[in-house]
Scaffold this active site. Sequence first.
Site, PDB file in Angstrom:
ATOM      1  CG  HIS A 129      11.604 -77.884  29.929  1.00 57.54           C
ATOM      2  ND1 HIS A 129      12.255 -77.171  30.906  1.00 57.54           N
ATOM      3  CD2 HIS A 129      10.414 -78.274  30.471  1.00 57.54           C
ATOM      4  CE1 HIS A 129      11.507 -77.137  32.002  1.00 57.54           C
ATOM      5  NE2 HIS A 129      10.384 -77.792  31.759  1.00 57.54           N
ATOM      6  CG  ASP A 166       6.249 -74.421  33.930  1.00 61.58           C
ATOM      7  OD1 ASP A 166       6.837 -75.258  34.635  1.00 61.58           O
ATOM      8  OD2 ASP A 166       5.377 -74.721  33.098  1.00 61.58           O
ATOM      9  CG  HIS A 168       9.068 -78.118  35.840  1.00 60.18           C
ATOM     10  ND1 HIS A 168       7.686 -78.198  35.836  1.00 60.18           N
ATOM     11  CD2 HIS A 168       9.515 -79.255  36.426  1.00 60.18           C
ATOM     12  CE1 HIS A 168       7.310 -79.337  36.393  1.00 60.18           C
ATOM     13  NE2 HIS A 168       8.397 -79.992  36.756  1.00 60.18           N
ATOM     14  CG  ASP A 255       3.964 -76.473  36.528  1.00 59.03           C
ATOM     15  OD1 ASP A 255       3.817 -75.241  36.611  1.00 59.03           O
ATOM     16  OD2 ASP A 255       4.870 -77.002  35.856  1.00 59.03           O
TER      17      ASP A 255
END
Length: 359
Positions: A129, A166, A168, A255
């Site tokens: 990120h 991931d 995200h 995740d």
Amino acid sequence: MDDQSNIRKVDFLFDPGMATYDLGPSHPFRAQRMLDFDDLVKGTPLDDLLVRHSFSPATNEDLLTVHRPSYLTQVYEYEETGGYLSPDTQVIKGTPDASKLITGAVLEGVRIIHEEGSKHVFTFGGFHHAGRNYGEGFCLFNDVAVAAQAFIDRFGLDRVIIIDTDAHQGNGTMDIFYEDPKVLFISLHQDPRTLYPGTGFIDQTGKGDGEGYTVNIPMPMLSASHSYDLAMSEVVAPIAEEFKPQVMIRNGGADPHYSDQLTMLGLDMAGLKMVCRHVGDLSRSLEVPLLDLSISGYGGHTPYGWLSMLAGTAGHPYEVDYSERGLVYPDWLSERGVRAAAASVLGDLKRTLSDHWSF
């Protein structure tokens, strides 16, 4: 059944100092997961595959290959003041050094691959990120981008593939390479309308020379093994085979598991392993080395998920001993509906990318 002839040794980079990257008792990002994984793997057959290495922290010069000087200055200033890069990402004393240690492990993996001929390196990382001039989503420095840039700058590669699994979407990695055709960025993530960072839509495909080299696969909520298997088989593998990468980077942790505290996807332990088995199989079939990074996962399932994923990329038959209740769909959503939605997403994506890739 796993073909044990495909099992390969894994160069493993871990130092307990990495576990000082901890954002505090009330924060979901806790470093104990790394120590728990190291303890857990030692009691399994996977430990026999691991070849452990030492390494040094990354330098500022390493970080500056993808980050701007002003951003590094900001991070170090915030370390002194306790400043926030974003509402969820405070720069706590010691975390920049821990992040540099993690990035150093990733860079040592790059070196081992190209100077020692490693076929598979595993370490903790995937801070995807962080962009050139920003940090967010628990991420200070983008080790994934630093690794990809090192493959290009240090070793002259011009076809690097990043497969980001991931939950995200990797907005920082995407932004850094959005106009760069040397890096093919593929992200499988929860529908960005339902999860941070709210990026990673089908029509975000790159810009300029990089048009078509960003591939976003937004998975509907509660997507489970069937939908992920379809995405890996019908989109990821064909594009990777056409791109003909010289090296492969996979990042993303546990995740996508259905019990994760921050996400709403549907993979179980076998599903996590299956996704990573696809990546490992691609690495072997394309005869390219794999740099394998895991860091995400929020809940007690996380170190077990990392273990299952490592078994997948390594091609090992080991099954994680973890009691699961199984995915339960809410009344307003059915497994059939999720599968249909995922198939529709993949169809739309193929049409969007048809000018760039053959399916």
